[in-house]
Design a protein around this motif. Structure first.
Motif, PDB file in Angstrom:
ATOM      1  N   GLN A  69      22.123  57.513 -15.536  1.00  9.97           N
ATOM      2  CA  GLN A  69      22.634  56.320 -14.862  1.00  9.97           C
ATOM      3  C   GLN A  69      24.106  56.096 -15.178  1.00  9.97           C
ATOM      4  OE1 GLN A  69      20.348  52.785 -15.688  1.00  9.97           O
ATOM      5  NE2 GLN A  69      21.885  51.398 -14.834  1.00  9.97           N
ATOM      6  N   ALA A  70      24.464  56.265 -16.451  1.00 12.58           N
ATOM      7  CA  ALA A  70      25.848  56.048 -16.871  1.00 12.58           C
ATOM      8  C   ALA A  70      26.786  57.074 -16.248  1.00 12.58           C
ATOM      9  CB  ALA A  70      25.936  56.097 -18.397  1.00 12.58           C
ATOM     10  N   VAL A  71      26.381  58.341 -16.279  1.00 11.56           N
ATOM     11  CA  VAL A  71      27.233  59.409 -15.728  1.00 11.56           C
ATOM     12  C   VAL A  71      27.434  59.207 -14.230  1.00 11.56           C
ATOM     13  CG1 VAL A  71      27.374  61.883 -15.247  1.00 11.56           C
ATOM     14  CG2 VAL A  71      26.656  61.094 -17.504  1.00 11.56           C
ATOM     15  N   ALA A  72      26.365  58.839 -13.532  1.00  8.83           N
ATOM     16  CA  ALA A  72      26.467  58.626 -12.085  1.00  8.83           C
ATOM     17  C   ALA A  72      27.434  57.497 -11.750  1.00  8.83           C
ATOM     18  CB  ALA A  72      25.085  58.325 -11.510  1.00  8.83           C
ATOM     19  N   LYS A  75      31.267  58.659 -13.046  1.00  7.68           N
ATOM     20  CA  LYS A  75      31.787  59.992 -12.733  1.00  7.68           C
ATOM     21  C   LYS A  75      33.150  59.933 -12.038  1.00  7.68           C
ATOM     22  CE  LYS A  75      30.434  64.316 -10.455  1.00  7.68           C
ATOM     23  NZ  LYS A  75      29.371  64.993  -9.674  1.00  7.68           N
ATOM     24  N   GLN A  76      33.288  59.027 -11.087  1.00  9.42           N
ATOM     25  CA  GLN A  76      34.553  58.938 -10.356  1.00  9.42           C
ATOM     26  C   GLN A  76      35.694  58.521 -11.272  1.00  9.42           C
ATOM     27  OE1 GLN A  76      35.129  59.898  -7.059  1.00  9.42           O
ATOM     28  NE2 GLN A  76      37.215  59.750  -7.893  1.00  9.42           N
ATOM     29  N   LYS A 108      31.130  68.534 -23.159  1.00  8.24           N
ATOM     30  CA  LYS A 108      30.078  69.556 -23.214  1.00  8.24           C
ATOM     31  C   LYS A 108      28.937  69.092 -24.107  1.00  8.24           C
ATOM     32  CE  LYS A 108      29.293  74.459 -24.217  1.00  8.24           C
ATOM     33  NZ  LYS A 108      29.911  75.721 -24.684  1.00  8.24           N
ATOM     34  N   ASP A 109      29.282  68.539 -25.276  1.00  9.52           N
ATOM     35  CA  ASP A 109      28.256  68.061 -26.205  1.00  9.52           C
ATOM     36  C   ASP A 109      27.465  66.893 -25.622  1.00  9.52           C
ATOM     37  OD1 ASP A 109      29.092  69.946 -27.991  1.00  9.52           O
ATOM     38  OD2 ASP A 109      30.196  68.573 -29.291  1.00  9.52           O
ATOM     39  N   ALA A 110      28.136  66.088 -24.789  1.00 10.76           N
ATOM     40  CA  ALA A 110      27.485  64.918 -24.195  1.00 10.76           C
ATOM     41  C   ALA A 110      26.628  65.276 -22.988  1.00 10.76           C
ATOM     42  CB  ALA A 110      28.532  63.881 -23.796  1.00 10.76           C
ATOM     43  N   GLY A 111      26.684  66.533 -22.561  1.00  9.71           N
ATOM     44  CA  GLY A 111      25.900  66.937 -21.406  1.00  9.71           C
ATOM     45  C   GLY A 111      26.519  66.530 -20.086  1.00  9.71           C
ATOM     46  N   VAL A 112      27.877  66.537 -20.058  1.00 10.21           N
ATOM     47  CA  VAL A 112      28.594  66.217 -18.813  1.00 10.21           C
ATOM     48  C   VAL A 112      29.462  67.428 -18.473  1.00 10.21           C
ATOM     49  CG1 VAL A 112      29.945  64.457 -17.608  1.00 10.21           C
ATOM     50  CG2 VAL A 112      28.696  63.835 -19.675  1.00 10.21           C
ATOM     51  N   PRO A 113      28.852  68.515 -17.993  1.00  8.43           N
ATOM     52  CA  PRO A 113      29.579  69.775 -17.809  1.00  8.43           C
ATOM     53  C   PRO A 113      30.744  69.701 -16.834  1.00  8.43           C
ATOM     54  CG  PRO A 113      27.423  69.869 -16.741  1.00  8.43           C
ATOM     55  CD  PRO A 113      27.439  68.633 -17.591  1.00  8.43           C
ATOM     56  N   GLU A 114      30.628  68.837 -15.801  1.00  8.13           N
ATOM     57  CA  GLU A 114      31.714  68.757 -14.818  1.00  8.13           C
ATOM     58  C   GLU A 114      33.016  68.301 -15.467  1.00  8.13           C
ATOM     59  OE1 GLU A 114      28.865  67.158 -14.691  1.00  8.13           O
ATOM     60  OE2 GLU A 114      27.845  67.415 -12.756  1.00  8.13           O
ATOM     61  N   ILE A 115      32.906  67.348 -16.402  1.00  9.60           N
ATOM     62  CA  ILE A 115      34.106  66.850 -17.070  1.00  9.60           C
ATOM     63  C   ILE A 115      34.610  67.885 -18.065  1.00  9.60           C
ATOM     64  CG2 ILE A 115      35.047  64.985 -18.489  1.00  9.60           C
ATOM     65  CD1 ILE A 115      34.263  64.285 -15.549  1.00  9.60           C
ATOM     66  N   ALA A 116      33.700  68.555 -18.758  1.00 12.14           N
ATOM     67  CA  ALA A 116      34.102  69.611 -19.686  1.00 12.14           C
ATOM     68  C   ALA A 116      34.855  70.710 -18.941  1.00 12.14           C
ATOM     69  CB  ALA A 116      32.867  70.191 -20.380  1.00 12.14           C
ATOM     70  N   GLN A 117      34.334  71.107 -17.801  1.00  8.39           N
ATOM     71  CA  GLN A 117      34.977  72.159 -17.004  1.00  8.39           C
ATOM     72  C   GLN A 117      36.321  71.681 -16.452  1.00  8.39           C
ATOM     73  OE1 GLN A 117      31.893  72.951 -14.142  1.00  8.39           O
ATOM     74  NE2 GLN A 117      30.513  73.793 -15.699  1.00  8.39           N
ATOM     75  N   GLY A 118      36.381  70.397 -16.090  1.00  8.44           N
ATOM     76  CA  GLY A 118      37.634  69.851 -15.567  1.00  8.44           C
ATOM     77  C   GLY A 118      38.733  69.846 -16.611  1.00  8.44           C
ATOM     78  N   ALA A 119      38.392  69.437 -17.838  1.00  7.92           N
ATOM     79  CA  ALA A 119      39.378  69.431 -18.925  1.00  7.92           C
ATOM     80  C   ALA A 119      39.812  70.851 -19.262  1.00  7.92           C
ATOM     81  CB  ALA A 119      38.805  68.733 -20.152  1.00  7.92           C
ATOM     82  N   GLN A 120      38.844  71.771 -19.305  1.00  5.59           N
ATOM     83  CA  GLN A 120      39.177  73.164 -19.610  1.00  5.59           C
ATOM     84  C   GLN A 120      40.028  73.775 -18.503  1.00  5.59           C
ATOM     85  OE1 GLN A 120      38.403  74.791 -22.548  1.00  5.59           O
ATOM     86  NE2 GLN A 120      39.867  76.277 -21.723  1.00  5.59           N
TER      87      GLN A 120
END
Length: 261
Positions: A69-72, A75-76, A108-120
């Motif tokens: 719920q929080a990620v959804a 996300k924006q 990545k640790d929080a389970g939010v791969p889109e943000i991890a990939q965006g930062a990387q």
């Protein structure tokens, strides 16, 4: 009386700080401050990145449904924050590197791969940050301190992973101390600069992720600043793999365990 979910309250409070610092950073970038007072940009950049990692830390502790719920709902905002961090990185690439790496790790640790990939992706594609990353890893020597049974041949996959993350790292031959080593896993750095500490954290995460493939979880895994033998602090990182971890890894490799990629 309506019940209030304390976890969602913390999530909402944390994302509010992210939004506020992001807007402040965006205004600073668009104003003349970027040219006349670059330190202001660096300060707000740090605040924004720290707010983002704090938010991700809150997310990490949330339950499955609460996290979804929080990620959804945020996300924006996180995507918007990444765009502003990318713009700030063009102004302060060296300062941005460890902050972006921290965001990527926390996401990545929080389970939010889109943000991890965006930062990387910012690290990999922003010319200034990529240059800073290459410079950071250019002359850094990396030593594996291990029991004698854990040889360079055995460690080749770990070497490959380090080279993939830090292409210009100067990997050294493994060192085997004559005495008994302490158990666990430890990464030691020597220069008293934030970037070296961040590299040490990245190396620790890289090694623990590799060990997880073989279902090996060290009883202790840490980083620390070491005291150099010479007056000048070297750009060096020592990865201590204790006998308990080493024996499990050797056993897994000898059994032909297939690494998952």
């Amino acid at each position: 009386m309506l019940s209030v979910n304390p976890n969602l309250v913390r999530v909402n409070a944390a994302i509010t700080v992210v939004k506020s610092t992001t807007e402040t950073l965006e205004r600073a970038i668009q104003s003349s401050t970027a040219e006349t007072n670059p330190q202001k940009i660096i300060d707000v950049l740090d605040q924004t990145a720290q707010a983002t990692t704090s938010y991700l830390s809150v997310i990490k502790k949330a339950s499955g449904s609460e996290k979804q719920q929080a990620v959804a709902s945020t996300k924006q905002q996180l995507q918007d924050t990444l765009k502003v961090l990318d713009s700030a990185a063009a102004i302060s690439p060296k300062q941005s590197l460890p902050l972006l790496a921290k965001v990527a790790t926390e996401a990545k640790d929080a389970g939010v791969p889109e943000i991890a990939q965006g930062a990387q992706k910012i690290i990999d594609t922003n010319p200034g940050v990529r240059s800073a990353a290459e410079t950071a890893a250019k002359s850094g020597k990396v030593y594996f301190i291990t029991p004698e049974d854990l040889t360079d041949t055995t460690l080749h996959e770990l070497h490959d992973r380090i080279k993939a993350r830090f292409p210009l790292a100067d990997l050294q031959a493994a060192v085997h101390p004559p005495g008994r080593m302490d158990p666990g896993l430890e990464v030691v750095y020597y220069r008293n600069v934030p970037l070296d500490k961040q590299i040490a954290e990245d190396l620790l995460k890289l090694v623990t992720d590799y060990l997880n493939i073989y279902k090996i979880a060290p009883n202790s895994a840490s980083i620390r600043k070491g005291s150099p033998d010479q007056p000048t602090e070297p750009f060096q990182f020592d990865i201590h793999i204790g006998p308990d971890v080493a024996s499990k890894l050797i056993s897994s490799l000898n059994q032909g365990t297939t690494a998952l990629h």
